[in-house]
Design a protein around this motif. Structure first.
Motif, PDB file in Angstrom:
ATOM      1  N   SER A   1     -28.367 -29.287 -91.037  1.00 20.71           N
ATOM      2  CA  SER A   1     -27.345 -29.423 -89.988  1.00 20.71           C
ATOM      3  C   SER A   1     -26.198 -28.437 -90.229  1.00 20.71           C
ATOM      4  N   GLN A   2     -25.399 -28.232 -89.196  1.00 15.72           N
ATOM      5  CA  GLN A   2     -24.197 -27.398 -89.339  1.00 15.72           C
ATOM      6  C   GLN A   2     -22.987 -28.188 -88.853  1.00 15.72           C
ATOM      7  N   VAL A   3     -22.037 -28.389 -89.760  1.00 17.98           N
ATOM      8  CA  VAL A   3     -20.773 -29.036 -89.406  1.00 17.98           C
ATOM      9  C   VAL A   3     -19.699 -27.954 -89.339  1.00 17.98           C
ATOM     10  N   ILE A   4     -18.884 -27.981 -88.307  1.00 20.81           N
ATOM     11  CA  ILE A   4     -17.747 -27.061 -88.221  1.00 20.81           C
ATOM     12  C   ILE A   4     -16.497 -27.891 -87.959  1.00 20.81           C
TER      13      ILE A   4
ATOM     14  N   ARG B   1      -8.243 -18.428 -88.847  1.00 22.75           N
ATOM     15  CA  ARG B   1      -8.111 -17.999 -87.448  1.00 22.75           C
ATOM     16  C   ARG B   1      -7.591 -19.143 -86.613  1.00 22.75           C
ATOM     17  N   PHE B   2      -6.936 -18.811 -85.503  1.00 24.43           N
ATOM     18  CA  PHE B   2      -6.657 -19.818 -84.476  1.00 24.43           C
ATOM     19  C   PHE B   2      -7.958 -20.088 -83.734  1.00 24.43           C
ATOM     20  N   PHE B   3      -8.157 -21.333 -83.306  1.00 27.21           N
ATOM     21  CA  PHE B   3      -9.385 -21.654 -82.586  1.00 27.21           C
ATOM     22  C   PHE B   3      -9.187 -21.532 -81.078  1.00 27.21           C
ATOM     23  N   GLY B   4     -10.204 -20.997 -80.413  1.00 24.69           N
ATOM     24  CA  GLY B   4     -10.213 -20.877 -78.956  1.00 24.69           C
ATOM     25  C   GLY B   4     -11.494 -20.164 -78.571  1.00 24.69           C
ATOM     26  N   VAL B   5     -11.565 -19.693 -77.343  1.00 25.08           N
ATOM     27  CA  VAL B   5     -12.780 -19.050 -76.831  1.00 25.08           C
ATOM     28  C   VAL B   5     -13.189 -17.858 -77.703  1.00 25.08           C
ATOM     29  N   GLU B   6     -12.222 -17.011 -78.070  1.00 24.51           N
ATOM     30  CA  GLU B   6     -12.562 -15.797 -78.834  1.00 24.51           C
ATOM     31  C   GLU B   6     -13.159 -16.148 -80.195  1.00 24.51           C
ATOM     32  N   THR B   7     -12.555 -17.097 -80.883  1.00 24.14           N
ATOM     33  CA  THR B   7     -13.060 -17.510 -82.198  1.00 24.14           C
ATOM     34  C   THR B   7     -14.442 -18.149 -82.057  1.00 24.14           C
ATOM     35  N   ALA B   8     -14.614 -18.980 -81.041  1.00 24.89           N
ATOM     36  CA  ALA B   8     -15.910 -19.646 -80.829  1.00 24.89           C
ATOM     37  C   ALA B   8     -17.005 -18.607 -80.584  1.00 24.89           C
ATOM     38  N   LYS B   9     -16.703 -17.613 -79.748  1.00 27.51           N
ATOM     39  CA  LYS B   9     -17.693 -16.565 -79.462  1.00 27.51           C
ATOM     40  C   LYS B   9     -18.049 -15.798 -80.736  1.00 27.51           C
ATOM     41  N   ALA B  10     -17.069 -15.522 -81.569  1.00 28.06           N
ATOM     42  CA  ALA B  10     -17.316 -14.773 -82.808  1.00 28.06           C
ATOM     43  C   ALA B  10     -18.217 -15.577 -83.747  1.00 28.06           C
ATOM     44  N   ILE B  11     -18.006 -16.892 -83.814  1.00 26.44           N
ATOM     45  CA  ILE B  11     -18.832 -17.727 -84.701  1.00 26.44           C
ATOM     46  C   ILE B  11     -20.269 -17.796 -84.156  1.00 26.44           C
ATOM     47  N   VAL B  12     -20.398 -17.968 -82.834  1.00 21.74           N
ATOM     48  CA  VAL B  12     -21.729 -18.020 -82.213  1.00 21.74           C
ATOM     49  C   VAL B  12     -22.454 -16.684 -82.440  1.00 21.74           C
ATOM     50  N   ALA B  13     -21.711 -15.579 -82.332  1.00 23.04           N
ATOM     51  CA  ALA B  13     -22.308 -14.245 -82.544  1.00 23.04           C
ATOM     52  C   ALA B  13     -22.815 -14.085 -83.975  1.00 23.04           C
ATOM     53  N   SER B  14     -22.227 -14.830 -84.903  1.00 27.98           N
ATOM     54  CA  SER B  14     -22.679 -14.760 -86.302  1.00 27.98           C
ATOM     55  C   SER B  14     -23.885 -15.666 -86.531  1.00 27.98           C
ATOM     56  N   GLY B  15     -24.375 -16.316 -85.469  1.00 31.07           N
ATOM     57  CA  GLY B  15     -25.608 -17.097 -85.560  1.00 31.07           C
ATOM     58  C   GLY B  15     -25.410 -18.574 -85.819  1.00 31.07           C
ATOM     59  N   LYS B  16     -24.179 -19.068 -85.642  1.00 31.64           N
ATOM     60  CA  LYS B  16     -23.944 -20.487 -85.934  1.00 31.64           C
ATOM     61  C   LYS B  16     -23.447 -21.235 -84.710  1.00 31.64           C
TER      62      LYS B  16
ATOM     63  N   ILE C   1     -18.353 -23.774 -76.022  1.00 25.53           N
ATOM     64  CA  ILE C   1     -19.167 -22.622 -76.435  1.00 25.53           C
ATOM     65  C   ILE C   1     -19.822 -22.865 -77.800  1.00 25.53           C
ATOM     66  N   LEU C   2     -19.064 -23.485 -78.688  1.00 20.65           N
ATOM     67  CA  LEU C   2     -19.514 -23.601 -80.081  1.00 20.65           C
ATOM     68  C   LEU C   2     -20.472 -24.774 -80.325  1.00 20.65           C
ATOM     69  N   LEU C   3     -20.546 -25.701 -79.368  1.00 26.12           N
ATOM     70  CA  LEU C   3     -21.344 -26.907 -79.569  1.00 26.12           C
ATOM     71  C   LEU C   3     -22.837 -26.629 -79.337  1.00 26.12           C
ATOM     72  N   ALA C   4     -23.678 -27.026 -80.285  1.00 28.16           N
ATOM     73  CA  ALA C   4     -25.134 -26.895 -80.133  1.00 28.16           C
ATOM     74  C   ALA C   4     -25.599 -27.759 -78.957  1.00 28.16           C
TER      75      ALA C   4
END
Ligand SMILES: [Zn+2]
Length: 425
Positions: free
Chosen positions: A116-119, A162-177, A203-206
């Motif tokens: 699993s992945q917890v964030i 980082r501050f959390f928001g759309v940009e941070t979520a997209k960056a994490i998803v782009a890293s494969g998570k 965006i970040l939720l599986a």
């Protein structure tokens, strides 16, 4: 002049002309309470700044009569707030225990394991991440305050600053998570751009992931007079009704909640994607929405009465403190939480009424509370000076604190709890 006569508009009412609701953009016309001018609550004043000025901001809470979000204007940027942020979760024993219990519960409820992945959003000093690590569940945190995040990183925990928001979520998803569990405890109220934050969660939720959000239930803010939990850094205050509204705007469904005792009475919301049909919305969600309506939480008269109730708390506390000091009694306080700044500045309480406070957080010791400049010492100062009264500023931890200080009874000390109403214990 009696109060039934027509009064001119207050400064708080006039300030509503210039802002809209943070969630739904409706005109924000209703003042719940005006707490005056107050500096940033999470700051502290070091001795070398005692001869300098401080910036005070107007602190007023409004309620939106469209989505029922209770909110203060974001007059201060997140960057300004978090540059000196000094809140470390691990200083509270009861908070650490609560976090362990949450981790046990959620790992079990969602069947989380090493795949699993917890964030965690706003992972602070790693107080929660370490529980997942101990269970072998992969977890990492997103934390905007670099000095606080460093404490987690130094313990070998995974954390990005980082501050959390759309940009941070997209960056994490782009890293494969993506998050199977995305958790945010007491953070959503602290973000100025609420819609960007919730859009980031979406965006970040599986696909079949779960969001959990813990926040104080705003019904207690109103009914229990918890006005000192209002401060500049705390932009939004949620009823279940308001939380449901903001999640719906972003394609997320609030499907369940737990009632938990933290921060004077909180709710833990569970949310999922709208198109995730693996879980039903529990009937208690609708029941709580109906309960909030039955308690007047969607009636503007409730908010008009609130300002008057808050003023009563102030007058009662001041009457007690002035009386005690006139009798020659000594008064100290325990704790230097953010909420102390709101309470003491709103009430105009300075060293003439409370001579000092103490806090276990070493970063706060030998500094001064913002605005009032009441000195903060280590807890041992209470044993050295043996005050007649000890005002418990973090009233949500009063039971824990009265146990810690039970030896003060030997010299006859009494405890004073100002909220929800004045109690001498
Ligand atoms: Zn609104």
């Amino acid at each position: 002049m009696t109060e039934t006569q027509t009064l001119p508009r207050t400064s708080a009412e006039m300030s509503t002309d210039i802002r809209c609701c943070r969630c739904c953009s409706a005109p924000l016309q209703n003042v719940a309470v005006d707490l005056g001018l107050i500096p940033l609550c999470e700051n502290i004043v070091p001795v070398e700044k005692l001869n300098q000025g401080e910036v005070f901001y107007p602190l007023r809470a409004f309620v939106c009569d469209t989505c029922w979000l209770i909110q203060v204007h974001d007059l201060v940027s997140g960057e300004e707030i978090y540059s000196h942020y000094a809140y470390f979760s691990s200083y509270s024993d009861s908070w650490l225990k609560h976090s362990r219990q949450y981790c046990d519960m959620i790992v079990d409820r969602l069947g989380l394991d090493e795949k699993s992945q917890v964030i965690e959003i706003a992972s602070n000093d790693g107080y929660m991440l370490k529980n997942f690590k101990a269970k072998g569940v992969p977890a990492f945190g997103v934390e905007p305050a670099a000095n606080v995040a460093q404490v987690a990183i130094d313990q070998g925990l995974d954390c990005i600053v980082r501050f959390f928001g759309v940009e941070t979520a997209k960056a994490i998803v782009a890293s494969g998570k993506k998050a199977d569990l995305l958790l945010g405890n007491n953070v959503i109220g602290h973000v100025p751009d609420l819609n960007d934050f919730v859009a980031g969660m979406k965006i970040l939720l599986a696909e079949q992931g779960t969001i959990t959000i813990e926040i104080p239930h705003a019904i207690n803010l109103i009914q229990q007079n918890q006005f000192d939990t209002i401060y500049q850094e705390h932009y939004s205050y949620f009823l279940l009704t308001a939380m449901r509204n903001v999640l719906n705007r972003h394609g997320l469904t609030l499907f369940d909640f737990d009632v938990i005792p933290t921060h004077g009475g909180s709710l833990r919301f569970y949310a999922k994607h709208d198109d995730d049909h693996t879980r039903e919305v529990h009937p208690r969600v609708d029941e709580m929405e109906q309960y909030e309506i039955s308690q007047g939480m969607t009636d503007l008269q409730t908010y008009r009465d609130y300002g008057r109730n808050v003023m009563e708390v102030k007058w009662n506390l001041l009457e007690f403190l002035i009386g005690a000091r006139r009798e020659g009694k000594s008064v100290a306080a325990y704790g230097a939480p953010g909420k102390a700044a709101t309470l003491l500045n709103y009430c105009g309480i300075r060293e003439d009424l409370i001579q000092y406070t103490v806090d276990r957080n070493k970063m706060k010791q030998d500094t001064f509370l913002v605005g009032t400049l009441i000195p903060i010492y280590a807890p041992e100062m209470i044993d050295q000076t043996k005050p007649d009264y000890i005002v418990i500023l973090p009233w949500n931890l009063k039971d824990e604190i009265m146990v810690q200080l039970s030896h003060a009874r030997h010299w006859g000390a009494k405890f004073v709890v100002p909220i929800p109403k004045l109690e001498i214990l």
